[in-house]
Design a protein around this motif. Structure first.
Motif, mmCIF file in Angstrom:
data_model
loop_
_atom_site.group_PDB
_atom_site.id
_atom_site.type_symbol
_atom_site.label_atom_id
_atom_site.label_comp_id
_atom_site.label_asym_id
_atom_site.label_seq_id
_atom_site.Cartn_x
_atom_site.Cartn_y
_atom_site.Cartn_z
ATOM 1 N N ARG A 1 -4.850 6.705 3.306
ATOM 2 C CA ARG A 1 -3.674 5.882 3.031
ATOM 3 C C ARG A 1 -3.988 4.393 2.954
ATOM 4 O O ARG A 1 -3.094 3.602 2.639
ATOM 5 N N ILE A 2 -5.221 4.010 3.225
ATOM 6 C CA ILE A 2 -5.629 2.601 3.136
ATOM 7 C C ILE A 2 -6.525 2.436 1.909
ATOM 8 O O ILE A 2 -7.678 2.867 1.914
ATOM 9 N N PRO A 3 -6.028 1.812 0.828
ATOM 10 C CA PRO A 3 -6.784 1.733 -0.419
ATOM 11 C C PRO A 3 -7.797 0.592 -0.441
ATOM 12 O O PRO A 3 -7.881 -0.183 -1.401
ATOM 13 N N GLY B 1 -7.081 1.456 -6.815
ATOM 14 C CA GLY B 1 -5.758 1.987 -7.112
ATOM 15 C C GLY B 1 -5.828 2.958 -8.261
ATOM 16 O O GLY B 1 -6.888 3.167 -8.859
ATOM 17 N N HIS C 1 -3.112 -4.093 -4.664
ATOM 18 C CA HIS C 1 -3.698 -3.797 -3.362
ATOM 19 C C HIS C 1 -4.628 -4.913 -2.901
ATOM 20 O O HIS C 1 -4.601 -5.319 -1.735
ATOM 21 N N ALA D 1 -11.132 -2.881 -2.986
ATOM 22 C CA ALA D 1 -9.771 -2.356 -3.080
ATOM 23 C C ALA D 1 -9.665 -1.530 -4.355
ATOM 24 O O ALA D 1 -10.285 -1.861 -5.370
ATOM 25 N N PHE E 1 -4.278 -7.172 0.471
ATOM 26 C CA PHE E 1 -5.338 -7.306 1.476
ATOM 27 C C PHE E 1 -5.647 -8.770 1.754
ATOM 28 O O PHE E 1 -5.756 -9.189 2.914
ATOM 29 N N ILE F 1 -7.579 -1.481 8.964
ATOM 30 C CA ILE F 1 -8.393 -1.574 7.749
ATOM 31 C C ILE F 1 -9.858 -1.417 8.153
ATOM 32 O O ILE F 1 -10.387 -2.230 8.911
ATOM 33 N N PHE G 1 0.822 -1.211 0.000
ATOM 34 C CA PHE G 1 0.000 0.000 0.000
ATOM 35 C C PHE G 1 0.859 1.265 0.000
ATOM 36 O O PHE G 1 0.373 2.357 0.306
ATOM 37 N N ASN G 2 2.151 1.098 -0.306
ATOM 38 C CA ASN G 2 3.103 2.221 -0.279
ATOM 39 C C ASN G 2 3.244 2.821 1.117
ATOM 40 O O ASN G 2 3.446 4.030 1.273
ATOM 41 N N GLU H 1 -2.432 -1.435 -10.107
ATOM 42 C CA GLU H 1 -2.292 -1.070 -8.698
ATOM 43 C C GLU H 1 -3.455 -1.607 -7.865
ATOM 44 O O GLU H 1 -3.258 -2.076 -6.737
#
Length: 218
Positions: free
Chosen positions: A171-173, A186, A195, A184, A199, A148, A137-138, A191
């Protein structure tokens, strides 16, 4: 921006991405029954005007047909004449796109994401400490901690949307629906796939770690 102004190659690219990711996720058993939905945004974006391709309602996602997808606008309404119905959860996609500007959103139902959403329902989030896949998630903090979010699941989809709006974290995709599944997203399909895979790894890890902790003798 009108739907007609979106280039044919952009539309085709979105459909190709959806087909590829649908086939991959189906091979993993992430679409039991006709569950789950996938979408990819097309054309330019503003919070008030955008379009996306989304899986049609009630389709078996383990097979490919010419009527698997349709294009809808920022309100979840079809952009062109079609007999297809968008996924019942299209309004959730609309809200996530509006809030995040994402390029793709993927939603699947798995045993692990369902069980973990119920296990941590009382705290309304899944706590995760120091798992390597958080970097997916970078988030690069040493021994990072994330929560989450989990939101209520209602048969009446519009009732879910305000809670998504309230609980979404920048910051949580992703966001979990209780006993339902993970959304999820991106910047693009690659992306969003990354993600989602992160998860799902984390949900299984947390589930198995909780089993080990609860079975440990002091």
């Amino acid at each position: 921006m009108s739907f007609q102004s979106i280039k044919t190659e952009q539309k085709q690219s979105a459909l190709t991405e959806l087909r590829e990711v649908k086939e991959l996720f189906a091979s993993r058993g992430w679409f039991p029954g006709t569950s789950g939905n996938l979408s990819v945004r097309v054309g330019d974006y503003s919070p008030d005007q955008f379009q996306f391709a989304i899986t049609a309602s009630g389709k078996d996602k383990t097979v490919h047909t010419p009527e698997d997808y349709l294009f809808v606008d920022q309100d979840g309404k079809p952009c062109e004449e079609t007999a297809l119905r968008p996924s019942a959860e299209t309004l959730i996609h609309c809200e996530i796109y509006r809030l995040t500007g994402a390029g793709a959103i993927f939603h699947v139902h798995t045993v692990f994401n369902n069980v973990i959403s119920e296990y941590f329902w009382d705290r309304k989030s899944v706590p995760v400490d120091g798992v390597e896949l958080i970097k997916g998630f970078n988030i690069w903090d040493e021994e990072a901690h994330i929560d989450i979010p989990i939101v209520s699941n209602f048969a009446h989809i519009p009732s879910i949307v305000p809670e998504v709006t309230e609980r979404l974290e920048a910051r949580i995709p992703g966001i979990l629906l209780r006993k339902h599944g993970i959304y999820a997203w991106g910047a693009n399909a690659f992306e969003a796939k990354r993600h989602l895979e992160a998860f799902e790894f984390i949900f299984e890890y947390v589930y198995r770690w909780e089993l080990l902790k609860n079975g440990r003798r002091d």
